[in-house]
Design a protein around this motif. Structure first.
Motif, PDB file in Angstrom:
ATOM      1  N   TYR B  33      -5.396  -6.412  -1.914  1.00  0.00           N
ATOM      2  CA  TYR B  33      -5.068  -7.713  -2.006  1.00  0.00           C
ATOM      3  C   TYR B  33      -3.510  -8.124  -1.600  1.00  0.00           C
ATOM      4  O   TYR B  33      -2.603  -7.241  -1.598  1.00  0.00           O
ATOM      5  CB  TYR B  33      -4.908  -8.405  -3.606  1.00  0.00           C
ATOM      6  CG  TYR B  33      -6.353  -8.176  -4.315  1.00  0.00           C
ATOM      7  CD1 TYR B  33      -6.674  -6.772  -4.622  1.00  0.00           C
ATOM      8  CD2 TYR B  33      -7.265  -9.111  -4.267  1.00  0.00           C
ATOM      9  CE1 TYR B  33      -7.776  -6.531  -5.460  1.00  0.00           C
ATOM     10  CE2 TYR B  33      -8.658  -8.973  -4.873  1.00  0.00           C
ATOM     11  CZ  TYR B  33      -8.888  -7.651  -5.569  1.00  0.00           C
ATOM     12  OH  TYR B  33      -9.981  -7.244  -6.159  1.00  0.00           O
ATOM     13  N   TYR B  35      -0.691 -11.434  -2.433  1.00  0.00           N
ATOM     14  CA  TYR B  35      -0.487 -12.634  -3.036  1.00  0.00           C
ATOM     15  C   TYR B  35       1.053 -13.052  -2.426  1.00  0.00           C
ATOM     16  O   TYR B  35       1.673 -12.161  -1.978  1.00  0.00           O
ATOM     17  CB  TYR B  35      -0.330 -12.183  -4.522  1.00  0.00           C
ATOM     18  CG  TYR B  35      -1.713 -11.917  -5.142  1.00  0.00           C
ATOM     19  CD1 TYR B  35      -2.077 -10.646  -4.888  1.00  0.00           C
ATOM     20  CD2 TYR B  35      -2.279 -13.060  -5.943  1.00  0.00           C
ATOM     21  CE1 TYR B  35      -3.750 -10.579  -5.708  1.00  0.00           C
ATOM     22  CE2 TYR B  35      -3.342 -12.847  -6.780  1.00  0.00           C
ATOM     23  CZ  TYR B  35      -4.066 -11.427  -6.527  1.00  0.00           C
ATOM     24  OH  TYR B  35      -5.039 -11.397  -7.200  1.00  0.00           O
ATOM     25  N   PHE B  45      -2.729 -16.202  -4.796  1.00  0.00           N
ATOM     26  CA  PHE B  45      -3.722 -15.495  -4.010  1.00  0.00           C
ATOM     27  C   PHE B  45      -3.854 -15.782  -2.502  1.00  0.00           C
ATOM     28  O   PHE B  45      -3.565 -16.958  -2.214  1.00  0.00           O
ATOM     29  CB  PHE B  45      -5.073 -15.623  -4.630  1.00  0.00           C
ATOM     30  CG  PHE B  45      -6.101 -14.726  -3.833  1.00  0.00           C
ATOM     31  CD1 PHE B  45      -6.969 -15.635  -3.040  1.00  0.00           C
ATOM     32  CD2 PHE B  45      -6.221 -13.487  -3.786  1.00  0.00           C
ATOM     33  CE1 PHE B  45      -8.064 -15.150  -2.330  1.00  0.00           C
ATOM     34  CE2 PHE B  45      -7.425 -12.826  -3.069  1.00  0.00           C
ATOM     35  CZ  PHE B  45      -8.327 -13.715  -2.348  1.00  0.00           C
ATOM     36  N   SER B  48      -8.115 -11.206  -0.145  1.00  0.00           N
ATOM     37  CA  SER B  48      -8.652  -9.724  -0.885  1.00  0.00           C
ATOM     38  C   SER B  48      -9.653  -9.006   0.261  1.00  0.00           C
ATOM     39  O   SER B  48     -10.072  -9.631   1.328  1.00  0.00           O
ATOM     40  CB  SER B  48      -9.654  -9.827  -1.842  1.00  0.00           C
ATOM     41  OG  SER B  48     -10.743 -10.798  -1.384  1.00  0.00           O
ATOM     42  N   SER B  55     -12.841 -10.244   2.120  1.00  0.00           N
ATOM     43  CA  SER B  55     -13.978 -10.406   1.327  1.00  0.00           C
ATOM     44  C   SER B  55     -13.743 -11.646   0.741  1.00  0.00           C
ATOM     45  O   SER B  55     -14.589 -12.661   0.435  1.00  0.00           O
ATOM     46  CB  SER B  55     -14.005  -9.812   0.057  1.00  0.00           C
ATOM     47  OG  SER B  55     -12.798  -9.175  -0.339  1.00  0.00           O
ATOM     48  N   GLU B  56     -12.418 -12.365   0.529  1.00  0.00           N
ATOM     49  CA  GLU B  56     -12.297 -13.691   0.304  1.00  0.00           C
ATOM     50  C   GLU B  56     -10.750 -14.072   0.776  1.00  0.00           C
ATOM     51  O   GLU B  56      -9.873 -13.134   0.917  1.00  0.00           O
ATOM     52  CB  GLU B  56     -12.146 -13.979  -1.355  1.00  0.00           C
ATOM     53  CG  GLU B  56     -11.983 -15.551  -1.653  1.00  0.00           C
ATOM     54  CD  GLU B  56     -12.252 -15.543  -3.133  1.00  0.00           C
ATOM     55  OE1 GLU B  56     -12.523 -14.733  -3.847  1.00  0.00           O
ATOM     56  OE2 GLU B  56     -12.021 -16.912  -3.540  1.00  0.00           O
TER      57      GLU B  56
END
Lengths: 110, 113
Positions: B33, B35, B45, B48, B55-56
């Motif tokens: 991740y 951030y 955020f 990811s 993924s996102e």
């Protein structure tokens, strides 16, 4: 989405005092973590605590998942404890990004 | 205890320049991740990454941003053409499984001038 509220927003202590920081969250979570951000902005991992109680030296944390809150206890505070304490929770879903509170800003005076 | 390592700790760059922020996650972790935290604001955020793909991503993560895991150990965040508003602390995190806690690096302070 999940809301994370931390209290108090600011706290000033004398060295040696104890304190309790609170984190409320609005929905069930699978993960809850506490972090300390020091005055230089660096993030320090404190606890992974989705439920139960953990202790690490002068710090301990308790999460009561059924009542949707977590507490961080700091005992015998030191000036090096100063900084911002963040609570972050993991939303349900595939990617589990953390949702963060606004933090509690702690100043420990000598 | 294993750590997530981020380099550099502080980077100053001119507006319009490309920057690459580097992270070495914990070796057996699978989820990665990024951030960021603008000064005085909440940690947000960005993106990811799992199984070598995003993924996102958040709304912040526009075409100026990209991530890569070039060699199986490093995890990088690239900003192609930095803007003043990209000035922030950037944090890398990794986890071995979903929902079991994530380890964060200490961060890179990016200053765009």
């Amino acid at each position: 989405g999940i809301q994370v509220e931390q209290s108090p927003p600011d706290l000033i202590l004398q060295e040696g005092a104890n304190s309790t920081l609170r984190c409320n969250f609005s929905d069930s979570v699978n993960n809850l973590q506490w972090f300390h951000q020091n005055p230089w902005g660096q993030l320090i991992n404190l606890f992974y605590i989705p439920s139960g109680t953990k202790q690490n030296g002068r710090l301990s944390a308790t999460t009561v998942a059924t009542e949707r809150y977590s507490l961080l206890y700091i005992s015998s505070s030191q000036t090096t404890d100063s900084g911002v304490y963040f609570c972050a929770v993991d939303r349900a879903g595939n990617n589990r990004k953390l949702i963060w509170g606004l933090g509690t800003s702690l100043a420990v005076n000598p | 205890e294993p750590e997530v390592t981020q380099t550099p700790s502080h980077q100053v760059t001119q507006m319009g320049q490309e920057v690459i922020l580097r992270c070495v996650p914990i070796s057996n972790h699978l989820y990665f991740y990024w951030y960021r935290q603008i000064l005085g604001q909440k940690v947000e955020f960005l993106v990811s990454f799992y199984n070598n793909e995003i993924s996102e991503k958040s709304e912040i993560f526009d075409d100026q941003f990209s991530v890569e895991r070039p060699d199986g150990s490093n995890f990088t965040l690239k900003i192609r053409s930095t803007k003043l508003e990209d000035s922030a602390m950037y944090f890398c995190a990794s986890g071995w499984s979903l929902g079991y806690g994530y380890t964060f690096g200490s961060g890179t302070r990016l200053t765009v001038v």
